[in-house]
Design an enzyme around this catalytic site. Structure first.
Site, PDB file in Angstrom:
ATOM      1  N   HIS A  13       0.980  -1.138  -0.163  1.00  0.00           N
ATOM      2  CA  HIS A  13      -0.170  -0.093   0.054  1.00  0.00           C
ATOM      3  C   HIS A  13       0.853   1.221  -0.083  1.00  0.00           C
ATOM      4  O   HIS A  13       1.306   1.625   0.946  1.00  0.00           O
ATOM      5  CB  HIS A  13      -0.793  -0.019   1.100  1.00  0.00           C
ATOM      6  CG  HIS A  13      -1.798   1.074   1.448  1.00  0.00           C
ATOM      7  ND1 HIS A  13      -3.423   1.083   1.644  1.00  0.00           N
ATOM      8  CD2 HIS A  13      -1.595   2.363   1.246  1.00  0.00           C
ATOM      9  CE1 HIS A  13      -3.921   2.063   1.477  1.00  0.00           C
ATOM     10  NE2 HIS A  13      -2.926   3.016   1.371  1.00  0.00           N
ATOM     11  N   HIS A  15       1.753   5.102  -1.661  1.00  0.00           N
ATOM     12  CA  HIS A  15       1.305   6.486  -2.490  1.00  0.00           C
ATOM     13  C   HIS A  15       2.516   7.260  -3.159  1.00  0.00           C
ATOM     14  O   HIS A  15       3.530   7.143  -2.319  1.00  0.00           O
ATOM     15  CB  HIS A  15       0.531   7.493  -1.589  1.00  0.00           C
ATOM     16  CG  HIS A  15      -0.640   6.943  -1.073  1.00  0.00           C
ATOM     17  ND1 HIS A  15      -1.804   6.953  -1.698  1.00  0.00           N
ATOM     18  CD2 HIS A  15      -0.962   6.205   0.247  1.00  0.00           C
ATOM     19  CE1 HIS A  15      -2.782   6.375  -1.054  1.00  0.00           C
ATOM     20  NE2 HIS A  15      -2.471   6.148   0.171  1.00  0.00           N
ATOM     21  N   LEU A  16       2.565   7.189  -4.410  1.00  0.00           N
ATOM     22  CA  LEU A  16       3.677   7.612  -5.058  1.00  0.00           C
ATOM     23  C   LEU A  16       3.618   8.907  -5.621  1.00  0.00           C
ATOM     24  O   LEU A  16       4.655   9.648  -6.123  1.00  0.00           O
ATOM     25  CB  LEU A  16       4.386   6.752  -6.336  1.00  0.00           C
ATOM     26  CG  LEU A  16       5.058   5.478  -5.709  1.00  0.00           C
ATOM     27  CD1 LEU A  16       5.281   4.405  -6.568  1.00  0.00           C
ATOM     28  CD2 LEU A  16       6.421   5.734  -4.841  1.00  0.00           C
ATOM     29  N   ARG A  17       2.240   9.406  -5.757  1.00  0.00           N
ATOM     30  CA  ARG A  17       2.057  10.742  -6.326  1.00  0.00           C
ATOM     31  C   ARG A  17       2.391  10.904  -7.936  1.00  0.00           C
ATOM     32  O   ARG A  17       2.547   9.828  -8.439  1.00  0.00           O
ATOM     33  CB  ARG A  17       2.607  11.930  -5.578  1.00  0.00           C
ATOM     34  CG  ARG A  17       2.539  11.798  -3.983  1.00  0.00           C
ATOM     35  CD  ARG A  17       1.069  11.916  -3.787  1.00  0.00           C
ATOM     36  NE  ARG A  17       1.051  11.731  -2.185  1.00  0.00           N
ATOM     37  CZ  ARG A  17      -0.029  11.344  -1.417  1.00  0.00           C
ATOM     38  NH1 ARG A  17      -1.247  10.789  -1.958  1.00  0.00           N
ATOM     39  NH2 ARG A  17      -0.095  11.762  -0.240  1.00  0.00           N
ATOM     40  N   ASN A  41      -5.010   7.125  -6.019  1.00  0.00           N
ATOM     41  CA  ASN A  41      -5.856   8.233  -5.700  1.00  0.00           C
ATOM     42  C   ASN A  41      -5.083   9.580  -6.368  1.00  0.00           C
ATOM     43  O   ASN A  41      -4.556  10.721  -5.346  1.00  0.00           O
ATOM     44  CB  ASN A  41      -5.916   8.394  -4.282  1.00  0.00           C
ATOM     45  CG  ASN A  41      -4.577   8.505  -3.472  1.00  0.00           C
ATOM     46  OD1 ASN A  41      -3.878   7.917  -3.739  1.00  0.00           O
ATOM     47  ND2 ASN A  41      -4.798   9.111  -2.123  1.00  0.00           N
ATOM     48  N   LYS A  95      -8.909  -0.505  -6.046  1.00  0.00           N
ATOM     49  CA  LYS A  95      -9.074   0.275  -4.688  1.00  0.00           C
ATOM     50  C   LYS A  95     -10.154   1.027  -4.355  1.00  0.00           C
ATOM     51  O   LYS A  95     -10.383   1.981  -5.469  1.00  0.00           O
ATOM     52  CB  LYS A  95      -7.739   1.130  -4.614  1.00  0.00           C
ATOM     53  CG  LYS A  95      -7.702   2.121  -3.269  1.00  0.00           C
ATOM     54  CD  LYS A  95      -7.418   1.041  -2.030  1.00  0.00           C
ATOM     55  CE  LYS A  95      -7.634   2.092  -0.733  1.00  0.00           C
ATOM     56  NZ  LYS A  95      -6.506   3.078  -0.524  1.00  0.00           N
ATOM     57  N   HIS A 134     -10.447   1.046   1.571  1.00  0.00           N
ATOM     58  CA  HIS A 134     -10.362   2.181   2.730  1.00  0.00           C
ATOM     59  C   HIS A 134     -11.468   2.281   3.509  1.00  0.00           C
ATOM     60  O   HIS A 134     -12.439   2.674   3.257  1.00  0.00           O
ATOM     61  CB  HIS A 134      -9.778   3.542   2.025  1.00  0.00           C
ATOM     62  CG  HIS A 134      -9.684   4.541   3.215  1.00  0.00           C
ATOM     63  ND1 HIS A 134      -8.361   5.020   3.214  1.00  0.00           N
ATOM     64  CD2 HIS A 134     -10.371   5.060   4.325  1.00  0.00           C
ATOM     65  CE1 HIS A 134      -8.403   5.892   4.322  1.00  0.00           C
ATOM     66  NE2 HIS A 134      -9.522   6.062   4.795  1.00  0.00           N
ATOM     67  N   HIS A 168      -4.796  -0.973   5.709  1.00  0.00           N
ATOM     68  CA  HIS A 168      -4.296  -0.012   6.834  1.00  0.00           C
ATOM     69  C   HIS A 168      -5.165  -0.255   8.130  1.00  0.00           C
ATOM     70  O   HIS A 168      -5.703   0.949   8.543  1.00  0.00           O
ATOM     71  CB  HIS A 168      -3.846   1.210   6.449  1.00  0.00           C
ATOM     72  CG  HIS A 168      -5.012   2.267   5.888  1.00  0.00           C
ATOM     73  ND1 HIS A 168      -6.384   2.224   6.008  1.00  0.00           N
ATOM     74  CD2 HIS A 168      -4.981   2.924   4.403  1.00  0.00           C
ATOM     75  CE1 HIS A 168      -6.885   2.743   5.006  1.00  0.00           C
ATOM     76  NE2 HIS A 168      -6.011   3.018   3.955  1.00  0.00           N
ATOM     77  N   ASP A 240       1.266   2.439   3.529  1.00  0.00           N
ATOM     78  CA  ASP A 240       0.567   3.574   3.408  1.00  0.00           C
ATOM     79  C   ASP A 240       1.288   4.916   3.404  1.00  0.00           C
ATOM     80  O   ASP A 240       1.042   6.045   3.837  1.00  0.00           O
ATOM     81  CB  ASP A 240      -0.585   3.844   4.352  1.00  0.00           C
ATOM     82  CG  ASP A 240      -1.914   4.788   4.101  1.00  0.00           C
ATOM     83  OD1 ASP A 240      -1.636   5.240   2.847  1.00  0.00           O
ATOM     84  OD2 ASP A 240      -2.489   5.071   5.033  1.00  0.00           O
ATOM     85  N   HIS A 244       3.448  14.341   1.453  1.00  0.00           N
ATOM     86  CA  HIS A 244       2.897  15.531   1.159  1.00  0.00           C
ATOM     87  C   HIS A 244       4.184  16.495   1.261  1.00  0.00           C
ATOM     88  O   HIS A 244       4.920  16.408   2.319  1.00  0.00           O
ATOM     89  CB  HIS A 244       1.901  16.025   2.196  1.00  0.00           C
ATOM     90  CG  HIS A 244       0.540  15.186   2.209  1.00  0.00           C
ATOM     91  ND1 HIS A 244      -0.525  15.407   1.240  1.00  0.00           N
ATOM     92  CD2 HIS A 244       0.081  14.058   2.650  1.00  0.00           C
ATOM     93  CE1 HIS A 244      -1.393  14.641   1.277  1.00  0.00           C
ATOM     94  NE2 HIS A 244      -1.093  13.576   2.255  1.00  0.00           N
ATOM     95  N   ALA A 256      -3.546  14.954   5.415  1.00  0.00           N
ATOM     96  CA  ALA A 256      -3.525  13.417   5.972  1.00  0.00           C
ATOM     97  C   ALA A 256      -2.225  12.866   5.459  1.00  0.00           C
ATOM     98  O   ALA A 256      -2.632  12.511   4.272  1.00  0.00           O
ATOM     99  CB  ALA A 256      -4.893  12.912   6.200  1.00  0.00           C
TER     100      ALA A 256
HETATM  101  C1  NCD Z   1      -3.347   9.089   1.935  1.00  0.00           C
HETATM  102  C2  NCD Z   1      -2.848  10.047   0.953  1.00  0.00           C
HETATM  103  O1  NCD Z   1      -2.266  10.943   1.338  1.00  0.00           O
HETATM  104  O2  NCD Z   1      -2.952   9.887  -0.310  1.00  0.00           O
HETATM  105  N1  NCD Z   1      -3.469   9.692   3.279  1.00  0.00           N
HETATM  106  C3  NCD Z   1      -3.639   9.031   4.400  1.00  0.00           C
HETATM  107  O3  NCD Z   1      -3.611   9.821   5.475  1.00  0.00           O
HETATM  108  N2  NCD Z   1      -3.069   7.863   4.839  1.00  0.00           N
HETATM  109  C4  NCD Z   1      -4.415   8.436   1.641  1.00  0.00           C
HETATM  110  C5  NCD Z   1      -5.044   7.479   2.276  1.00  0.00           C
HETATM  111  O4  NCD Z   1      -4.418   6.100   2.229  1.00  0.00           O
HETATM  112  O5  NCD Z   1      -6.019   7.472   3.214  1.00  0.00           O
HETATM  113 ZN    ZN Z   2      -3.327   4.958   1.555  1.00  0.00          ZN
END
Ligand code: NCD
Ligand code: ZN
Length: 335
Positions: A13, A15-17, A41, A95, A134, A168, A240, A244, A256
């Site tokens: 899990h 996030h690579l943006r 996302n 997802k 999620h 998560h 996860d 940011h 978040a």
């Molecule tokens: C994640 C994100 O920033 O993409 N943020 C987080 O707080 N975990 C999204 C997610 O998995 O809820």
């Molecule tokens: Zn996530």
């Protein structure tokens, strides 16, 4: 000195943006992990075959120097079987986000109408495409995951052949669900094994420990530790890790997401060592995921030792969890 070797660590899990953030961040995962399940996302979310292929290409281009298996996800919407058949070779999972529940999720599911979702979920069952979820309601923040358990029940009962991954998980209720339905699995993050709500807001507010779902009570963390340290066969590591830029975290409206990708393996070693469970880390960080998802990443060996490692204050524009703190384990070399 103590040493430990991990083979083919996987982050199920991540996030690579995109854009410059992707270019800065992806190499940090590719350095130590064999592969990752990449979340969809983005803005706009990854919902077409063309976008999946193009995004995967950009990810691979940004990690050009390391072997890294990129497992793609499709952002859940109601899709036809024809569409899913057309994209199935490009993805490992779909997802699902409740609309508006977290970063970049507003195109997610607005109401959990099982009948409206049935054609998509039945097609996924038939095609053997796992559903990653999620799992949070829009209720009171500490109760969101527990309130979502009834939706997991409905999904698990209505689609018994669908592999459902509770992403998560943060509560003892979610841990208990693993025993109740054969087709439910879970990922657990590093930070939810370490933190409770007290760490986030019990003293000075800690923006770099703020994420969705929020860290919960000590008894919840205890339940998560139990299944992770024992490498419960239905549980996998998913960081996860959600980068940011510093200014979006250290702000009056803190985004978040906790950034852990470059420190996760070292900290998991430290944690599992502390509880005398190092021999179970291989299952938690790779073998369970390989079995559950039926994947087989190329060989990569990560050798660690209990040599102190000071976590950098910042990686490019992103502040990691425990920035500038010294932890007990570090990566010695990788082959
Ligand atoms: C994640 C994100 O920033 O993409 N943020 C987080 O707080 N975990 C999204 C997610 O998995 O809820
Ligand atoms: Zn996530």
């Amino acid at each position: 000195m103590k040493t430990h070797t991990l083979l083919m660590p996987l982050d199920m899990h991540l996030h690579l943006r995109d854009g410059i953030m992707l270019e800065n961040i992806a190499p940090l995962s590719a350095y130590s992990f064999s592969g990752a399940l990449v979340m969809p996302n983005l803005v706009p979310p990854v919902t077409t075959k063309q976008n999946i292929i193009a995004y995967k290409k950009r990810i691979l281009a940004s990690v050009a120097n390391d072997y890294f298996e990129v497992y793609m996800t499709l952002f859940y919407q109601n899709y036809s079987k024809e569409f899913l058949e057309d994209v199935e070779d490009e993805i490992l999972a779909v997802k699902l986000y409740p609309a508006g529940i977290t970063t970049n999720s507003k195109e997610g599911v607005k109401s959990f109408d099982i009948e409206a979702m049935r054609p998509t979920l039945e097609a996924m069952s038939e095609l053997n495409i796992p559903l990653c979820v999620h799992g949070e309601s829009h209720g009171f923040v500490m109760d969101r995951e527990t309130e979502f358990m009834s939706i997991y029940e409905q999904l698990a009962e209505n689609f018994p052949n669908l592999k459902i991954i509770m992403e998560h998980i943060t509560t003892k209720e979610a841990v208990q669900m693993l025993e109740r339905y054969e087709n439910l699995y879970a990922t657990i993050t590093l930070h939810h094994l370490l933190l409770t709500l007290d760490d986030v807001v019990g003293g000075k507010m800690q923006p770099h420990l703020f994420c969705k779902p929020i860290a919960k009570r000590p008894q919840d963390r205890e339940a998560l530790l139990q299944v992770a340290l024992n490498a419960h066969p239905k549980v996998m590591f998913g960081s996860d890790s959600a980068p940011h830029p510093q200014h979006e975290k250290e702000s009056s409206g803190c985004a978040a997401g906790i950034f852990t990708a470059p420190i996760a393996i070292q900290m998991l070693c430290e944690l599992f060592d502390k509880f005398d469970a190092l021999e179970n880390l291989q299952d938690f960080i790779s073998d369970n995921a390989q079995r559950i998802y039926g994947i087989c990443p190329e060989f990569k060996e990560v050798r660690l030792s209990n040599t102190p490692f000071t976590i950098p204050k910042i990686y490019n524009t992103v502040v990691p969890m425990y920035a500038n703190e010294t932890i007990g384990w570090s990566i010695d070399d990788i082959s």
